[in-house]
Design an enzyme around this catalytic site. Structure first.
Site, PDB file in Angstrom:
ATOM      1  N   CYS A 180     -10.785   4.525 -11.865  1.00  0.00           N
ATOM      2  CA  CYS A 180     -11.157   5.740 -12.581  1.00  0.00           C
ATOM      3  C   CYS A 180     -11.550   6.849 -11.625  1.00  0.00           C
ATOM      4  O   CYS A 180     -12.721   7.261 -11.561  1.00  0.00           O
ATOM      5  CB  CYS A 180     -12.289   5.425 -13.550  1.00  0.00           C
ATOM      6  SG  CYS A 180     -11.831   4.111 -14.679  1.00  0.00           S
ATOM      7  N   TYR A 184      -6.723  -1.316   8.941  1.00  0.00           N
ATOM      8  CA  TYR A 184      -7.585  -0.519   8.074  1.00  0.00           C
ATOM      9  C   TYR A 184      -7.129  -0.606   6.617  1.00  0.00           C
ATOM     10  O   TYR A 184      -7.211   0.349   5.847  1.00  0.00           O
ATOM     11  CB  TYR A 184      -7.661   0.940   8.569  1.00  0.00           C
ATOM     12  CG  TYR A 184      -8.028   0.981  10.043  1.00  0.00           C
ATOM     13  CD1 TYR A 184      -9.317   0.662  10.442  1.00  0.00           C
ATOM     14  CD2 TYR A 184      -7.075   1.265  11.028  1.00  0.00           C
ATOM     15  CE1 TYR A 184      -9.654   0.631  11.787  1.00  0.00           C
ATOM     16  CE2 TYR A 184      -7.410   1.238  12.374  1.00  0.00           C
ATOM     17  CZ  TYR A 184      -8.702   0.922  12.743  1.00  0.00           C
ATOM     18  OH  TYR A 184      -9.034   0.868  14.066  1.00  0.00           O
ATOM     19  N   TYR A 234      -7.750   9.698   3.856  1.00  0.00           N
ATOM     20  CA  TYR A 234      -7.153  10.564   4.876  1.00  0.00           C
ATOM     21  C   TYR A 234      -5.898  11.285   4.400  1.00  0.00           C
ATOM     22  O   TYR A 234      -5.267  11.990   5.178  1.00  0.00           O
ATOM     23  CB  TYR A 234      -6.707   9.747   6.099  1.00  0.00           C
ATOM     24  CG  TYR A 234      -7.681   8.769   6.692  1.00  0.00           C
ATOM     25  CD1 TYR A 234      -8.949   9.163   7.101  1.00  0.00           C
ATOM     26  CD2 TYR A 234      -7.296   7.451   6.898  1.00  0.00           C
ATOM     27  CE1 TYR A 234      -9.812   8.247   7.689  1.00  0.00           C
ATOM     28  CE2 TYR A 234      -8.153   6.532   7.494  1.00  0.00           C
ATOM     29  CZ  TYR A 234      -9.417   6.936   7.884  1.00  0.00           C
ATOM     30  OH  TYR A 234     -10.250   6.040   8.468  1.00  0.00           O
ATOM     31  N   GLU A 280      -8.975  -1.416  24.017  1.00  0.00           N
ATOM     32  CA  GLU A 280      -9.466  -1.813  22.681  1.00  0.00           C
ATOM     33  C   GLU A 280      -8.456  -1.442  21.585  1.00  0.00           C
ATOM     34  O   GLU A 280      -8.772  -0.665  20.688  1.00  0.00           O
ATOM     35  CB  GLU A 280     -10.797  -1.106  22.394  1.00  0.00           C
ATOM     36  CG  GLU A 280     -11.890  -1.342  23.408  1.00  0.00           C
ATOM     37  CD  GLU A 280     -13.139  -0.488  23.164  1.00  0.00           C
ATOM     38  OE1 GLU A 280     -13.089   0.448  22.326  1.00  0.00           O
ATOM     39  OE2 GLU A 280     -14.158  -0.753  23.811  1.00  0.00           O
ATOM     40  N   PRO A 281      -7.253  -1.985  21.640  1.00  0.00           N
ATOM     41  CA  PRO A 281      -6.253  -1.599  20.629  1.00  0.00           C
ATOM     42  C   PRO A 281      -6.515  -2.256  19.275  1.00  0.00           C
ATOM     43  O   PRO A 281      -6.930  -3.412  19.212  1.00  0.00           O
ATOM     44  CB  PRO A 281      -4.955  -2.151  21.225  1.00  0.00           C
ATOM     45  CG  PRO A 281      -5.388  -3.366  21.987  1.00  0.00           C
ATOM     46  CD  PRO A 281      -6.749  -3.019  22.551  1.00  0.00           C
ATOM     47  N   GLY A 293      -6.739   3.489  20.085  1.00  0.00           N
ATOM     48  CA  GLY A 293      -6.275   4.758  19.534  1.00  0.00           C
ATOM     49  C   GLY A 293      -4.786   5.013  19.542  1.00  0.00           C
ATOM     50  O   GLY A 293      -4.321   5.998  18.958  1.00  0.00           O
ATOM     51  N   ARG A 312      -5.005  -0.586  15.654  1.00  0.00           N
ATOM     52  CA  ARG A 312      -3.885  -0.208  14.792  1.00  0.00           C
ATOM     53  C   ARG A 312      -2.521  -0.570  15.393  1.00  0.00           C
ATOM     54  O   ARG A 312      -1.644  -1.063  14.691  1.00  0.00           O
ATOM     55  CB  ARG A 312      -3.945   1.311  14.550  1.00  0.00           C
ATOM     56  CG  ARG A 312      -2.943   1.822  13.544  1.00  0.00           C
ATOM     57  CD  ARG A 312      -2.925   3.361  13.545  1.00  0.00           C
ATOM     58  NE  ARG A 312      -4.246   3.935  13.454  1.00  0.00           N
ATOM     59  CZ  ARG A 312      -4.877   4.220  12.303  1.00  0.00           C
ATOM     60  NH1 ARG A 312      -4.275   4.006  11.156  1.00  0.00           N
ATOM     61  NH2 ARG A 312      -6.091   4.737  12.306  1.00  0.00           N
TER      62      ARG A 312
HETATM   63  C1  LIG Z   1     -11.730   1.920  15.902  1.00  0.00           C
HETATM   64  C2  LIG Z   1     -11.958   1.742  17.346  1.00  0.00           C
HETATM   65  C3  LIG Z   1     -10.952   1.196  18.161  1.00  0.00           C
HETATM   66  C4  LIG Z   1      -9.579   0.866  17.658  1.00  0.00           C
HETATM   67  O1  LIG Z   1      -8.878   2.008  17.305  1.00  0.00           O
HETATM   68  P1  LIG Z   1      -7.309   1.938  16.937  1.00  0.00           P
HETATM   69  O2  LIG Z   1      -6.959   3.319  16.647  1.00  0.00           O
HETATM   70  O3  LIG Z   1      -7.173   1.037  15.777  1.00  0.00           O
HETATM   71  O4  LIG Z   1      -6.617   1.407  18.152  1.00  0.00           O
HETATM   72  C5  LIG Z   1     -11.258   0.984  19.486  1.00  0.00           C
HETATM   73  N1  LIG Z   1     -12.471   1.285  19.993  1.00  0.00           N
HETATM   74  C6  LIG Z   1     -13.450   1.820  19.237  1.00  0.00           C
HETATM   75  C7  LIG Z   1     -14.761   2.141  19.857  1.00  0.00           C
HETATM   76  C8  LIG Z   1     -13.218   2.070  17.907  1.00  0.00           C
HETATM   77  O5  LIG Z   1     -14.186   2.622  17.160  1.00  0.00           O
END
Ligand SMILES: *Cc1c(COP(=O)(O)O)cnc(C)c1O
Length: 378
Positions: free
Chosen positions: A305, A334, A279, A236-237, A202, A239
């Site tokens: 279109c 993404y 978004y 869990e990075p 996140g 982005r």
């Molecule tokens: C999408 C997601 C991430 C990665 O999120 P980023 O904003 O790209 O870092 C990590 N964990 C879970 C469960 C996700 O759904």
């Protein structure tokens, strides 16, 4: 690569496992780069498990999140012996228990708790609010843990959470961690072994002029707030690693004026980069092929279109002309992974660039690719 190292090294001071979030940018050539650096993967589908394994990921470094894992996906993950499921509902836990039993194995799980913290990001990418579909409400999680721990084919090994994406402040992470730490302590007091604390992904990046925390700052503050808990921290990075490592190149097809407004029509569209349409996201646009003199106000739009098919809206940009090449910045996360064949458009090629060398890592799709799989009863 640099982004991966910057992120991972921010947690060097603590027992941790970085699981790159495959959905951000999932080409197996990209995955291989991170795996070589010791990364695991965070997956959300059987398809991403397949990719991870094809790229050579160590199953013991794979964590599996998502609210809707199917029976087939659970079987695949159990047979692959992944590190753990981040389970998101009591029914899912029961299903993992049942399938693991029938396979003669045990399912390791963390429960994804929903800490009800506002990540102050776009509503579509907030996941840690109590009204979101994700996880189990943190106030109900304790009872669910106690129930799950009694199931015969479940090993409870961790607690996980994920607040949302593109967070520009560390505070929501720390607020969530405070709540999660309380839960971990309570669970341990009840005799459960909580080895893993998975805090999700996140962390945000700069698209326009917003300032995102540096991974060092993020890492330092997180470490300070969880070190005393011990165990292994899982990250869990997505982005923050891939976002500013990729661009989308597109050629200008035409320019036109409607009601005095200039439109620059390019050969990329919402099927290639959905974020602006989905978004309202901002992506910087640079010129590649030549230096246009004047700037004009215009929309950059694609051939699809749909009026929602735009890449940039009401922007002061160089006065692009046909055949100019534009560069859409920050398209590494993404971007391709959200692309589609809408309007039967072949998807773009992916090219891996390192210094002044480059390598094609995904071929441009052909018309044949587009109809592959369609049954034609002659
Ligand atoms: C999408 C997601 C991430 C990665 O999120 P980023 O904003 O790209 O870092 C990590 N964990 C879970 C469960 C996700 O759904």
């Amino acid at each position: 690569m640099q982004h991966f190292q910057a992120f991972d090294s921010a947690f060097a001071g603590i027992d941790h496992l970085t699981c790159y979030s495959v959905k951000a940018c999932s080409n197996i050539n990209i995955l291989k780069l991170f795996l070589k650096e010791g990364s695991g993967t965070d997956i959300v589908s059987g398809g991403e498990l397949h990719r991870s394994l094809m790229a050579g990921a160590d199953p013991q470094k794979i964590v599996y999140s998502g609210v809707g894992k199917s029976c087939g996906e659970i079987i695949y993950a159990l047979k692959s012996d992944i590190l753990m499921f981040n389970a998101e509902s009591p029914q899912e836990i029961d299903r993992i228990n049942k399938i693991a039993g029938s396979l003669g194995t045990k399912g390791r799980i963390a429960i994804r708790v929903n800490p009800d913290v506002d990540p102050k990001t776009h509503t579509y990418i907030s996941t840690g609010l109590k009204e979101n579909k994700f996880g189990i409400n943190i106030n109900e999680a304790y009872d669910e843990y106690i129930r799950a721990a009694k199931l015969e084919n479940i090993d409870v090994v961790g607690v996980s959470c994920h607040l949302g994406s593109q967070l520009l402040d560390v505070t929501p992470f720390l607020d969530a961690l405070k709540k999660v730490a309380e839960l971990v302590k309570k669970l341990r007091a009840a005799g459960l072994t909580i080895k893993y604390l998975d805090i999700g992904g996140g962390l945000g990046i700069t698209y326009d002029e917003e300032t995102a925390p540096h991974p060092k700052d993020y890492g330092g503050k997180i470490i300070d707030s969880v070190r005393y808990l011990g165990g292994t921290l899982i990250l869990e990075p997505g982005r923050v690693i891939a976002g500013n490592a990729g661009v989308l190149l597109s050629k200008v097809l035409y320019t036109k004026r409607n009601e005095g407004k200039k439109f620059t029509i390019v050969d990329a569209a919402m099927n290639d980069l959905l974020r602006p349409s989905l978004y309202g996201s901002f992506h910087r646009i640079l010129e590649v092929s030549r230096k246009a003199a004047a700037k004009v106000s215009c929309d950059i739009v694609g051939p699809i279109c749909e009026s929602g098919d735009f890449i940039a809206k009401d922007r002061e940009l160089p006065d692009f002309q046909p055949d100019d090449i534009i560069c859409v910045m920050s398209a590494g996360a993404y971007g391709f992974t959200m692309s589609s064949n809408y309007n039967s458009r072949p998807r773009a090629a992916e090219v891996l660039v390192s210094g002044d060398s480059y390598k094609l890592i995904r071929k441009r799709e052909t018309y044949e690719d587009i109809i592959r799989g369609e049954v034609d009863d002659k």
